[in-house]
Design a protein around this motif. Structure first.
Motif, PDB file in Angstrom:
ATOM      1  N   GLU A 162      85.519   5.877  18.090  1.00  0.00           N
ATOM      2  CA  GLU A 162      85.170   7.137  17.464  1.00  0.00           C
ATOM      3  C   GLU A 162      83.646   7.279  17.459  1.00  0.00           C
ATOM      4  O   GLU A 162      82.911   6.292  17.311  1.00  0.00           O
ATOM      5  N   GLU A 163      83.196   8.490  17.557  1.00  0.00           N
ATOM      6  CA  GLU A 163      81.755   8.718  17.648  1.00  0.00           C
ATOM      7  C   GLU A 163      81.034   8.297  16.377  1.00  0.00           C
ATOM      8  O   GLU A 163      79.921   7.764  16.410  1.00  0.00           O
ATOM      9  N   TRP A 164      81.678   8.477  15.231  1.00  0.00           N
ATOM     10  CA  TRP A 164      80.972   8.173  13.985  1.00  0.00           C
ATOM     11  C   TRP A 164      80.867   6.662  13.750  1.00  0.00           C
ATOM     12  O   TRP A 164      80.011   6.202  13.003  1.00  0.00           O
TER      13      TRP A 164
ATOM     14  N   ASP B  56      88.918  24.393   9.796  1.00  0.00           N
ATOM     15  CA  ASP B  56      89.191  23.796  11.113  1.00  0.00           C
ATOM     16  C   ASP B  56      90.298  24.598  11.789  1.00  0.00           C
ATOM     17  O   ASP B  56      91.483  24.242  11.734  1.00  0.00           O
TER      18      ASP B  56
ATOM     19  N   ASN C 105      90.587  20.148  15.398  1.00  0.00           N
ATOM     20  CA  ASN C 105      89.962  19.054  16.140  1.00  0.00           C
ATOM     21  C   ASN C 105      89.314  18.034  15.222  1.00  0.00           C
ATOM     22  O   ASN C 105      88.616  17.126  15.675  1.00  0.00           O
ATOM     23  N   GLY C 106      89.533  18.170  13.907  1.00  0.00           N
ATOM     24  CA  GLY C 106      89.039  17.190  12.933  1.00  0.00           C
ATOM     25  C   GLY C 106      87.566  17.294  12.658  1.00  0.00           C
ATOM     26  O   GLY C 106      86.972  16.325  12.170  1.00  0.00           O
ATOM     27  N   ALA C 107      86.939  18.451  12.938  1.00  0.00           N
ATOM     28  CA  ALA C 107      85.490  18.600  12.731  1.00  0.00           C
ATOM     29  C   ALA C 107      85.216  19.984  12.197  1.00  0.00           C
ATOM     30  O   ALA C 107      85.918  20.950  12.494  1.00  0.00           O
TER      31      ALA C 107
ATOM     32  N   TYR D  92      78.703  10.743  10.100  1.00  0.00           N
ATOM     33  CA  TYR D  92      79.994  11.220  10.591  1.00  0.00           C
ATOM     34  C   TYR D  92      79.832  12.345  11.632  1.00  0.00           C
ATOM     35  O   TYR D  92      80.690  13.218  11.753  1.00  0.00           O
TER      36      TYR D  92
ATOM     37  N   MET E 113      79.746  14.257  15.301  1.00  0.00           N
ATOM     38  CA  MET E 113      80.476  14.223  16.556  1.00  0.00           C
ATOM     39  C   MET E 113      80.108  15.466  17.380  1.00  0.00           C
ATOM     40  O   MET E 113      79.788  16.526  16.825  1.00  0.00           O
TER      41      MET E 113
ATOM     42  N   ASP F 126      78.843  18.581  15.100  1.00  0.00           N
ATOM     43  CA  ASP F 126      79.656  18.878  13.921  1.00  0.00           C
ATOM     44  C   ASP F 126      79.874  17.592  13.112  1.00  0.00           C
ATOM     45  O   ASP F 126      79.435  16.503  13.496  1.00  0.00           O
TER      46      ASP F 126
ATOM     47  N   ASN G  44      82.676  15.015  11.257  1.00  0.00           N
ATOM     48  CA  ASN G  44      84.057  14.545  11.289  1.00  0.00           C
ATOM     49  C   ASN G  44      84.528  14.418   9.849  1.00  0.00           C
ATOM     50  O   ASN G  44      84.313  13.391   9.183  1.00  0.00           O
ATOM     51  N   TYR G  45      85.192  15.448   9.354  1.00  0.00           N
ATOM     52  CA  TYR G  45      85.592  15.450   7.937  1.00  0.00           C
ATOM     53  C   TYR G  45      86.758  14.505   7.689  1.00  0.00           C
ATOM     54  O   TYR G  45      86.990  14.059   6.548  1.00  0.00           O
TER      55      TYR G  45
END
Length: 930
Positions: free
Chosen positions: A822-824, A863, A867-869, A900, A902, A909, A911-912
């Motif tokens: 994951e990016e975060w 959202d 996409n989770g962001a 967080y 991404m 954005d 990633n909540y």
């Protein structure tokens, strides 16, 4: 008798037989002349005459022909010269003289002069009277004697039997039995007893017709068609000829098939019906159109009545429908068709009484003054109501009154009836609105019979006079002007001059005959039907300049082609690279007939400048669009109109121009084609030329390309990071990089150019920066050629995230699939930042635990694509709605964003999901609950 006289008599006899049978004698002699030498032997010559023309000559006639056309030493006869004499009809080289004046016509079509038997003096005088009566009868009814007997003459010999001659003789009725015997005795064929030569009788009737016309007017031998207009209402007691003329005009003008109104009464198709049926049919066919009264119809009935009281309607219909035409005209190309008299096809105006004419004149003057004062253009309003398939130039009386009321030209009922009575068509009752408009609008230009152009009439007389002359001398011409004209034609039409002559020169000698050269020029467009009419003087100039010195009857066509095609380029230009090729514009010449304005006088130039300034001021003041009006007259889109149309356009545009000013404008813009209105409009409303923007655009493009590239953002600095970026992209989007690269390697060598490698990476949309691509190129650079990249190794490295190569050889090996982080999780913070972020999350988690908050629903509302962001502003807004913003300062929120973050579509954005899970974990909630 001398030999030349005998030969001439034989030639005249052979010519008569050949023209009678429609035989080309030359074609039969060619069968004996295989080499086309023009000579045959004497037996072959006379055998051909016997087999073709059935002519058996005696010894004297044969000797005379041999002396004239043969050489008795070798026994050969020049049949070619003999055939030219026999087929002589007119000189094809003399195209300026009328073919009718050159025509060689034998005395008869059939046989010799003996086919007409001589009669006594009394019988001959009686025969002349019979022929005069037949001529008058046939002329009135439009009967052709030849067509009456053609059905019996199956072989077209011009003769029929006596019984057939009696059976189908077309009249007149007053020809008795003795007259018929006189005709049969005169025209009985002496060589074929029992046969009558009807063709000679037909020609004698035509000769009598011409003789009768010459008696009426000795100055002319043809019908004069240029007469005054026939009045719409003839005299009170018209003659039969006037009535028939009136019926002919109405039938021709309205396209009436008269026989359709009579044939239903004739069930047996005998050509005759009863008097009552004929009267009803005639009144129904053209009674209203021709304005026939009962007395006039009765005169026609009396003329076509038979002794038994019946009417010959078939002869009447033939005479009316063939009034201005000749049956089987395609077989008679030299016949002159009679045209309608001048003015008969136009709509005439009704005559009124003297009092009504005076009142009508006052009403028209009143309307004309109002039209001129208010400047009303009334023709367009009438034309809007004329919406038939073709403009009929008439409107109904109701429409006429409505248009006058709409235009404000109100008249009382009596005056309106007076206008309708004057301009109404007596046949249909419609109103002739062009005649009314021309009467009330002094500036309206409409062509009528009364305003015939005198200059056109004079021009017609000049053309007729030129046709009557046997030879018209062509004007002299300069060779340089002629070649300039030919070069201009070749340049304007992009002609390859070589193609029009090379087929005539099979040996490629560069020389062809004069007729072939003339033929090639005609195909090239130098003829009456082409771009330029090349007269004899001009052709002689070309022959004199391009004549072959070795052969005087041939022309050096290659030299002519080289001189003409010099407008495109120069020969052997590769030998002189520094030579300056002249511009093609210098070879363009004005159209023939253009006036040299440089030789104009000062007064002429001053008048032209004053006229153009005045017209230009009026156009600018009234904002007039001139070009559409001129284009309406230019049907061929060649930029030229006639002088009459040029003047008419000024009338339509309402630009007053005096006659001297017209002459001044025409002197500059006129040529042999017409008035060049495009040049006139270019001088009247000059436009600024379109600037040449190519150099400027290229400079702007060069400056644009020279700009420095924007600095790269978040570029990877090491090769491992680049591979991780590519593998993550490929894994998420399930790409096969090899599919984008194999098309650039046609030979499947495993190598490709670096430029193609960059292009393939761009097509795969891996979002690599310039520095990252450069690292890949350095990594996989080919050892054989530094300009190539071994893309196959690169593809194998990238696709190893899915599987390994040659896995079938090691079945027990475990394959671990690549899973991108994951990016975060890869975001790195300093230790102080990590501690500060952890304290902030603890504060948020404590409040969430205490109030049992659900974080996901509010984030999911923002959202939309799941996409989770969410964006950074949306993340802050959710914290404010949950009343958690007071627990995190701006620095803490920025740390959360960094932790967080991404990348979504080039935007950073938050990633909540990871944020919420971390808060729930610190709050001690069960995973995914609440």
């Amino acid at each position: 008798m001398a030999a030349p006289a005998v030969a001439s008599a034989v030639e005249e006899n052979i010519r008569t037989v050949a023209q009678t049978k429609r035989i080309r004698v030359n074609e039969f002699f060619q069968d004996y002349d295989k080499l086309r030498s023009g000579f045959v032997s004497a037996p072959q010559f006379f055998r051909c005459l016997w087999q073709t023309l059935s002519l058996k000559l005696n010894e004297d006639e044969e000797r005379a022909l041999c002396l004239k056309y043969g050489l008795l030493d070798n026994g050969k006869i020049n049949y070619k010269r003999f055939c030219d004499v026999i087929d002589l009809n007119f000189d094809p080289k003399n195209i300026y003289a009328s073919p009718e004046s050159q025509k060689v016509v034998p005395l008869e079509y059939l046989g010799t002069i003996r086919s007409k038997r001589p009669l006594t003096v009394d019988s001959e005088s009686r025969l002349v009277g019979i022929l005069r009566r037949m001529q008058q009868f046939y002329n009135v009814r439009g009967i052709n004697l030849r067509t009456q007997y053609e059905d019996f003459d199956r072989h077209h010999k011009g003769v029929v039997s006596e019984s057939q001659f009696y059976r189908n003789f077309p009249g007149p009725i007053d020809i008795d039995e003795e007259d018929m015997k006189t005709l049969v005795e005169k025209y009985n064929d002496p060589n074929n007893p029992g046969l009558v030569n009807y063709l000679n009788l037909h020609h004698d009737v035509l000769a009598v017709h011409k003789f009768v016309l010459a008696e009426k007017d000795p100055r002319q031998t043809f019908v004069n068609r240029d007469v005054d207009m026939v009045s719409l209402f003839p005299a009170k007691d018209p003659t039969l000829a006037e009535i028939l003329d009136k019926i002919r005009v109405s039938v021709y003008k309205n396209g009436i098939r008269t026989i359709e109104f009579f044939k239903d009464h004739d069930k047996l198709r005998s050509g005759v019906i009863t008097e009552n049926q004929f009267v009803c049919g005639l009144a129904l066919a053209c009674g209203k159109e021709a304005q026939l009264s009962r007395q006039e119809i009765q005169k026609v009935v009396e003329y076509y009545r038979l002794p038994d009281g019946r009417i010959q309607y078939k002869e009447f219909c033939d005479a009316m429908e063939n009034a201005f035409n000749i049956p089987d005209l395609e077989k008679k190309p030299t016949e002159s068709v009679q045209r309608p008299l001048r003015g008969t096809l136009s709509r005439g105006l009704k005559p009124l009484t003297e009092t009504e004419e005076q009142r009508l004149h006052e009403v028209i003057n009143t309307i004309a003054d109002k039209v001129a004062t208010d400047r009303i253009m009334i023709y367009q309003y009438f034309k809007d109501y004329d919406r038939s398939r073709a403009y009929t130039r008439v409107v109904t009386p109701t429409q006429f009154a409505r248009i006058l009321h709409f235009l404000g030209l109100n008249v009382n009922n009596q005056d309106l009836l007076l206008l309708l009575n004057k301009f109404q068509d007596p046949a249909s009752g419609d109103v002739n609105y062009p005649a009314f408009v021309q009467a009330v609008d002094r500036e309206f230009v409409g062509h009528t019979i009364d305003d015939a152009d005198i200059s056109d009439q004079n021009r017609t007389n000049v053309v007729i006079q030129a046709k009557e002359d046997k030879w018209v001398e062509s004007p002299p011409v300069m060779f340089e002007e002629l070649m300039a004209r030919i070069r201009h034609i070749a340049l304007a039409n992009r002609l390859r001059v070589n193609e029009y002559f090379q087929d005539y020169d099979s040996l490629r000698s560069g020389s062809i005959s004069i007729p072939q050269f003339r033929r090639g020029l005609a195909v090239m467009g130098l003829s009456k039907l082409g771009h330029h009419d090349l007269n004899d003087n001009q052709f002689k100039q070309l022959i004199d300049n391009y004549c072959n010195p070795a052969k005087s009857d041939q022309v050096l066509w290659t030299k002519f082609c080289a001189d003409v095609e010099s407008v495109f380029t120069q020969e052997q230009l590769e030998l002189a690279p520094m030579a300056q090729v002249p511009r093609q514009e210098i070879f363009r010449v004005p159209k023939p007939g253009t006036t040299d304005w440089g030789n104009a006088s000062k007064d002429h130039v001053d008048l032209y400048n004053e006229t153009m300034n005045r017209i230009r001021q009026r156009v600018e003041h009234r904002r007039i669009l001139c070009k559409p009006v001129f284009q309406d007259f230019d049907r061929h889109n060649n930029g030229h109109i006639t002088r009459t149309q040029f003047r008419q356009a000024f009338k339509i545009l309402e630009i007053p121009v005096e006659e001297p000013e017209f002459h001044c404008l025409e002197a500059l813009y006129c040529n042999d084609v017409g008035v060049c209105y495009t040049a006139f409009l270019a001088d009247l409303e000059p436009q600024e030329p379109v600037p040449f923007m190519y150099v400027k655009r290229m400079e702007e493009l060069r400056l644009t390309n020279c700009k420095q590239a924007l600095p790269e953002q978040r570029a990877k600095t090491d090769l491992e990071s680049v591979f991780l970026k590519i593998k993550t992209k490929v894994c998420k989007e399930r790409l096969r990089v090899y599919e984008f690269m194999k098309d650039y390697d046609k030979l499947r060598s495993g190598r490709m150019l670096k430029t193609s490698f960059r292009r393939a990476l761009n097509l795969a949309r891996l979002d690599l920066l310039e520095s990252e691509v450069a690292m890949l190129e350095d990594k996989y650079q080919s050892g054989c050629d530094p300009d190539f990249v071994e893309y196959l190794r690169f593809c194998q490295e990238i696709e190893s995230i899915f599987t390994k190569d040659h896995l079938e050889k090691s079945p027990l090996e475990d394959v671990e699939q690549f899973r991108p982080d994951e990016e975060w999780t890869v975001t790195e913070l300093t230790s102080d930042e990590e501690e500060k972020l952890y304290c902030c999350l603890l504060r948020i988690a404590e409040k969430v635990r205490k109030h049992q908050m659900q974080l996901f629903p509010l984030f999911e509302d923002y959202d939309r694509v799941h996409n989770g962001a969410v964006s950074q502003s949306q993340f802050r807004r959710v914290l404010m709605e949950l009343e958690l913003a007071s627990l995190a300062s701006d620095t803490d929120v920025k740390l959360i964003w960094r932790k967080y973050q991404m990348q979504v579509g080039g935007r950073t954005d938050v990633n909540y999901i990871a944020f919420c899970e971390k808060v729930c974990e610190l709050a001690g909630f069960e995973y995914r609950k609440p």
